[in-house]
Design an enzyme around this catalytic site. Sequence first.
Site, PDB file in Angstrom:
ATOM      1  CE  LYS A 128      25.747  22.664  65.648  1.00  0.00           C
ATOM      2  NZ  LYS A 128      26.771  22.189  64.698  1.00  0.00           N
TER       3      LYS A 128
ATOM      4  CD  GLU B 251      31.578  24.218  70.813  1.00  0.00           C
ATOM      5  OE1 GLU B 251      31.862  23.016  70.993  1.00  0.00           O
ATOM      6  OE2 GLU B 251      30.818  24.607  69.896  1.00  0.00           O
TER       7      GLU B 251
ATOM      8  NE  ARG C 133       4.367  21.527  69.601  1.00  0.00           N
ATOM      9  CZ  ARG C 133       5.345  21.567  70.492  1.00  0.00           C
ATOM     10  NH1 ARG C 133       5.860  22.747  70.812  1.00  0.00           N
ATOM     11  NH2 ARG C 133       5.786  20.477  71.066  1.00  0.00           N
TER      12      ARG C 133
ATOM     13  N   GLY D 204      34.315  19.754  18.065  1.00  0.00           N
ATOM     14  CA  GLY D 204      34.822  20.332  16.832  1.00  0.00           C
ATOM     15  C   GLY D 204      33.754  20.755  15.852  1.00  0.00           C
TER      16      GLY D 204
ATOM     17  CD  GLU E  72      33.795  21.800  27.532  1.00  0.00           C
ATOM     18  OE1 GLU E  72      33.778  22.410  26.439  1.00  0.00           O
ATOM     19  OE2 GLU E  72      33.454  20.610  27.665  1.00  0.00           O
TER      20      GLU E  72
ATOM     21  CE  LYS F   6      12.621  21.698  22.579  1.00  0.00           C
ATOM     22  NZ  LYS F   6      11.876  21.151  23.719  1.00  0.00           N
TER      23      LYS F   6
ATOM     24  NE  ARG G  46       8.403  24.382  24.395  1.00  0.00           N
ATOM     25  CZ  ARG G  46       9.210  23.890  25.325  1.00  0.00           C
ATOM     26  NH1 ARG G  46       9.778  24.710  26.194  1.00  0.00           N
ATOM     27  NH2 ARG G  46       9.472  22.600  25.368  1.00  0.00           N
TER      28      ARG G  46
END
Length: 491
Positions: free
Chosen positions: A42, A66, A214, A279, A306, A448, A450
Amino acid sequence: MRGKRQPIPKAPTRIVGLDEILEGGLPQGHTTVVSGGPGSGKTVLGLEFLCRGAMAGEPGVFVTFEERAQAIRLNARAMGWDLAALEKAGKIAIIEARLPGEEIVSGDFDIQGMLAIAGGHVKRIDAQRIVMDALDVLLRIYDDSKRERSELSRLHNWLADQGLTSVLSVKTHRNDNQGSQYEFLDFMADCVIRLDHRVLGQVATRRLRVIKYRGSGFATNEYPYVFGEYGIVLFPLTTTELAHQPLGPKISTGLKGLDLMLDGGFRSASCILISGNSGAGKTTLASTFAQAACLRGERVLYLNFEESQEAMIGGMISPGIDLRPSIRDKKLLIQTAMPESAGSDNHLNRVMETLDRFKPNHLILDAVSACVRMGSKRAAFDFMMRLISVVKEKGITSILTNQSSSKGRIGSDEKLSGIGFSSVVDTVVQLRFAETDQEITRQMLVVKSRGSSHSSRRQLYVITDRGIVFPDSPRRPPVRAGKARRKDGGK
């Protein structure tokens, strides 16, 4: 009769992603309430709204109930905001309005004195924005809901009279998912934003949601956010239209045989998935592409979830791929991370910052299967979908590797990608082992591609000390009949 639509004036927050969610910014000259639990951000949101506004020529006042003013300045410096310099330049004023712990309310105590001090600073710097942080601390001194409402109404009227774009932050209870205990604030404000800090799958994550606004439309979903290097970063997916760049010309894969199978190579700005068992040579194939691209003078960002950089470089020496010259020439950047070290939102923010800084032509992610360790399969899916969307919008070619569980057959979407996102992938290359009575061989198949013709045959390949080699020279895919007819004028 329907009149002409006139949008309300808005004050841009200039917080990454937030103005997109708010369709332009916070309501100018009106009040916004930001509520959330501890650690939700905040104070950071309020400070960033104020600082970015001040740097854009809209001075502001920060009232803290605060924290000490010096603590606010130190916390802001961690985000790269120099409040002391902005104060000296007359662009920001900080008011420390903390109440003593022994404060006792009696008689006609009200907030009029604090408002008078704030009003003096507003006039002094000609402020247009104001943030009141931890307003609930002030309200706690009243043990009477009627007095609370009375003082809040007094504050609301004062802010309206001043014409300030204001942000009021209040705490929610730790187990309260609906809002703060000061519900009257939500009804009074023109815009209400809820921040949430939760833990899912032992991974902390933060979400923002706009409850109401609003006079304006807004994105209604929950949106993840992180604390970036220079402030809050949100990842909104608010548009209904895709802004992906079209697929570009063919670029070499670095392997002549695979180029033949793909009728010239990968399409630039496309997303390629390399799927196969452990592998099978996924990293070798991705590193081959990276080396070839760097030799062409292109920049490659390699994300490895990895292996360490040293382990990866050492491992690629065996098949004859030396990535060190490309790193020295600053054409290749290897970025490694433990997936479980942070949530998917933090990992995505780190990648986006690197994309903006390094500006690569290509991105390689090794491996999709490791991303599940970011918390859950859902978290990995969200990370991959957002990352693919970003790189497609930037026109970056992306290569993703995934350890597949497919056993020799053409895998399903789930088996190929691991988390079910291969429908947004443009090219899929499957690597597999084929077992005979005498040996185990490796085979490559373009599932595939595309926007391009491709071979539909499985091709034998071998990993040698000279890289990936095809014992049987692959052939270009046959020319489609449709292409032949077009060459003949469509007859």
